[in-house]
Design a protein around this motif. Sequence first.
Motif, PDB file in Angstrom:
ATOM      1  N   LEU A 183     -15.488   6.137 -20.683  1.00  0.00           N
ATOM      2  CA  LEU A 183     -16.541   5.874 -21.667  1.00  0.00           C
ATOM      3  C   LEU A 183     -16.433   6.808 -22.867  1.00  0.00           C
ATOM      4  CD1 LEU A 183     -19.723   5.017 -19.574  1.00  0.00           C
ATOM      5  CD2 LEU A 183     -18.160   3.496 -20.773  1.00  0.00           C
ATOM      6  N   SER A 184     -16.135   8.075 -22.615  1.00  0.00           N
ATOM      7  CA  SER A 184     -15.969   8.985 -23.752  1.00  0.00           C
ATOM      8  C   SER A 184     -14.747   8.606 -24.576  1.00  0.00           C
ATOM      9  CB  SER A 184     -15.859  10.429 -23.251  1.00  0.00           C
ATOM     10  OG  SER A 184     -14.727  10.589 -22.408  1.00  0.00           O
ATOM     11  N   TYR A 205     -18.799  18.737 -19.893  1.00  0.00           N
ATOM     12  CA  TYR A 205     -20.005  19.251 -20.526  1.00  0.00           C
ATOM     13  C   TYR A 205     -19.715  20.235 -21.657  1.00  0.00           C
ATOM     14  CZ  TYR A 205     -23.653  17.420 -17.423  1.00  0.00           C
ATOM     15  OH  TYR A 205     -24.547  16.603 -16.774  1.00  0.00           O
ATOM     16  N   ASP A 206     -18.470  20.673 -21.788  1.00  0.00           N
ATOM     17  CA  ASP A 206     -18.119  21.724 -22.739  1.00  0.00           C
ATOM     18  C   ASP A 206     -18.960  22.977 -22.477  1.00  0.00           C
ATOM     19  OD1 ASP A 206     -16.813  23.007 -24.791  1.00  0.00           O
ATOM     20  OD2 ASP A 206     -18.129  22.229 -26.358  1.00  0.00           O
ATOM     21  N   ARG A 207     -18.912  23.416 -21.235  1.00  0.00           N
ATOM     22  CA  ARG A 207     -19.641  24.612 -20.808  1.00  0.00           C
ATOM     23  C   ARG A 207     -18.659  25.627 -20.241  1.00  0.00           C
ATOM     24  NH1 ARG A 207     -24.502  21.560 -17.450  1.00  0.00           N
ATOM     25  NH2 ARG A 207     -25.683  20.803 -19.251  1.00  0.00           N
ATOM     26  N   ILE A 231     -24.469  11.738 -28.226  1.00  0.00           N
ATOM     27  CA  ILE A 231     -24.810  10.652 -27.317  1.00  0.00           C
ATOM     28  C   ILE A 231     -24.847  11.140 -25.872  1.00  0.00           C
ATOM     29  CG2 ILE A 231     -24.035   8.429 -26.388  1.00  0.00           C
ATOM     30  CD1 ILE A 231     -22.826   7.831 -29.125  1.00  0.00           C
ATOM     31  N   MET A 232     -23.811  11.899 -25.477  1.00  0.00           N
ATOM     32  CA  MET A 232     -23.651  12.296 -24.081  1.00  0.00           C
ATOM     33  C   MET A 232     -24.511  13.490 -23.697  1.00  0.00           C
ATOM     34  SD  MET A 232     -21.588  10.002 -23.049  1.00  0.00           S
ATOM     35  CE  MET A 232     -21.158  10.604 -21.428  1.00  0.00           C
ATOM     36  N   ILE A 250     -25.101   5.476 -19.421  1.00  0.00           N
ATOM     37  CA  ILE A 250     -25.744   4.226 -19.809  1.00  0.00           C
ATOM     38  C   ILE A 250     -26.005   4.223 -21.305  1.00  0.00           C
ATOM     39  CG2 ILE A 250     -27.827   2.837 -19.549  1.00  0.00           C
ATOM     40  CD1 ILE A 250     -27.959   3.735 -16.650  1.00  0.00           C
ATOM     41  N   ARG A 251     -26.471   5.371 -21.828  1.00  0.00           N
ATOM     42  CA  ARG A 251     -26.708   5.485 -23.267  1.00  0.00           C
ATOM     43  C   ARG A 251     -25.410   5.278 -24.043  1.00  0.00           C
ATOM     44  NH1 ARG A 251     -27.993  10.448 -23.342  1.00  0.00           N
ATOM     45  NH2 ARG A 251     -30.135  10.099 -22.674  1.00  0.00           N
TER      46      ARG A 251
END
Length: 684
Positions: free
Chosen positions: A552-553, A398-400, A669-670, A608-609
């Motif tokens: 996916l990434s 998430y880059d958090r 996108i994510m 999914i996106r």
Amino acid sequence: MSVSRAEADRVLRLKSREREGKACYPCRKRKVKCDGNHPCRTCQKRKHPDICTYAFASSRRSQANTGSHAAPASSPPIGRDDTSDIGHNTHAQPDAQPDAQLDAQPDTAKNYVYSGDNSVLSILRSRASDANDSMAREVGSVLGLQNTFSSYPFMDSKTPREKWESLLGVLPQRSEILKYVVHLILILIPHLLISYLVCLTHPMNWLSTWGDMIWLLIMTRFFHYYRVTAYPFNPILADMDRFEADMCTYLGAHASGELRDPTKITDRWATDKSIGHISLLLATLAAGAHYSDVEQPERLDVTTDFARRSFHALRLANFLFRPSLDIVQALLILGNTLQNMGQSDAAWALLGTTVRLAQTMGLHNEGSSVHWPEYVQGKVRKLWRAIVWQDSLLCMCYDRPPIVSVTGWPLDAAIHERLDLSYAETMHLICRLGLDIMRLDGSTGIDQALEGLQKLDGIGQKSQHYLRSREYCMSLQQNLEHLALRMHTSFCVSVLCRPAMKQSQAPQLYPHGDLLRARAKGSLIDASKAFLDFQALSIVSLRSWSMVHTVLSSTLLLCIWEETRHDPECRSLQQRVIDVFSTSDSKATEEGPLLSDNETQWLSARHIRALVTLRTALDREGDRVANEPQNLGVSYDPFPPLQAGSNLDSYMDVINPFDTSPVSYLDSIMNVPLFDFTQENGFL
């Protein structure tokens, strides 16, 4: 006759404790009359019969007779494994049965709250003497630093009877069992015939045996899936052997009828620690059901049902006010199951609560466990490592910013000299490095990236041979661990190298920019290859959120990065990944190709996106190449940035892609916002 002051004090203490033993603990605390019944009339009148206990008085008399005194509460009694007495008994015999000692302690003796050494609470505790040790024990409540609710206040179950009935309602009943095991009936037929012949003259006994056999099969089957699929790649349970022994105890109690009669409360299963263990057991069944061979959507229903029951058991165990080792483990497994079901935002939020509860017990600090038994220290260390593992992966995805800290558990000095680190030990070091990366607050520069890559390479060189090279793998499990580690390592490399992938930062501006871009390309390719090899051997990669996110990434970045988008090897990998996640006869929908019913219905909306965007991009790029065989020198980018709220069919119609880097495009996108905060200006 002269009497010493010490002798007088001793006699007075003994007399005082004798008087205390005549009243229950609440009455003695309030200094009110107690009739000695259980529960006494006063506790019934004050509507708290569940805490009417005489155990504290007998415990204190036992201490007085043996001449022992409780030490200041500087280390926490936690869960079903620890109490203040066992936690401070540094002279305990090695052969003693710790759990027998623990079970003898009252639940309210475990109400420990961790505080740092500089807090007022710790200072008062450390300076407490025999004369004022009771004040030190009560100072947490006096200062408002300790919970006082003995039951979870946000539910209806208040009395022991209501709590017991709710607990039995959590356990799957015979009437519900068939919906879980319709596909197992054929397996049971021989066993059912045998049991029927044995119990031919007692049909009711046969029915009982039949129901117990199905329940036993459910438990062992789903737990088996957790044991061999989920646990090896995310070892949350701190003591698997002990957990399996406890599960056998539970199954025996269930078969004997202890957990059936709503009018008969079984003392050993009605305590918070026992209910906490049941919640942990149900959580493992939820995780196992997710990896089972049950077909969708039934698998999702079974997983969700077990998770719901586990969380209800947590409420019955008063998890928010009385955390324990079992409760923290159950919350971790539930959070991991939520993210594997595609609900990673909820898993992120639940992890915050889990971390805070663990810190309440002092699990984040080795110093708070120095007086605990060695077996407890080992469990606490492993449990905090599981929390670090979970937080690190979520933060990098998430880059958090992370919430956990590893400073309280320094690494063993010998680990830096070892060259035989296991999969779990290697992953822990990688996760610790991931936390360091995320604490840079997104400002990772070239120097920090190079330093991080050097540390990551060093960690890899310390692992066992089969983890470093697949040619040394001698079993299926070793192959899977090797591939899983490759995926996680590659993802970490890609995070470190993302500054070099941004178009706004030209590689010629940095002396090592080319090196980082080469490492980034290699990591994206290797992550995709490792995933494809893994899914050919096991279903785990298709149902593990972290692995799906990694592939996916990585595949998306290969598709949109200018250095890889036209590479034949990369395009082949992209197509193979798409083939894994989608069927060849998929039908089109409003949001693009329909995904496989078998494996992708559980994916998060973000994944999914991402998959739909990837397939659409490849299809449109293929059409463009087919329609434009001649390069006329016109620069065109088929992968424009995704705009929040855009329709999936119009992604590729957005122009001016050069203003967005591949990393920003991936994030768009994510990480489409879940909430429209512009509407937060009124009740409706």
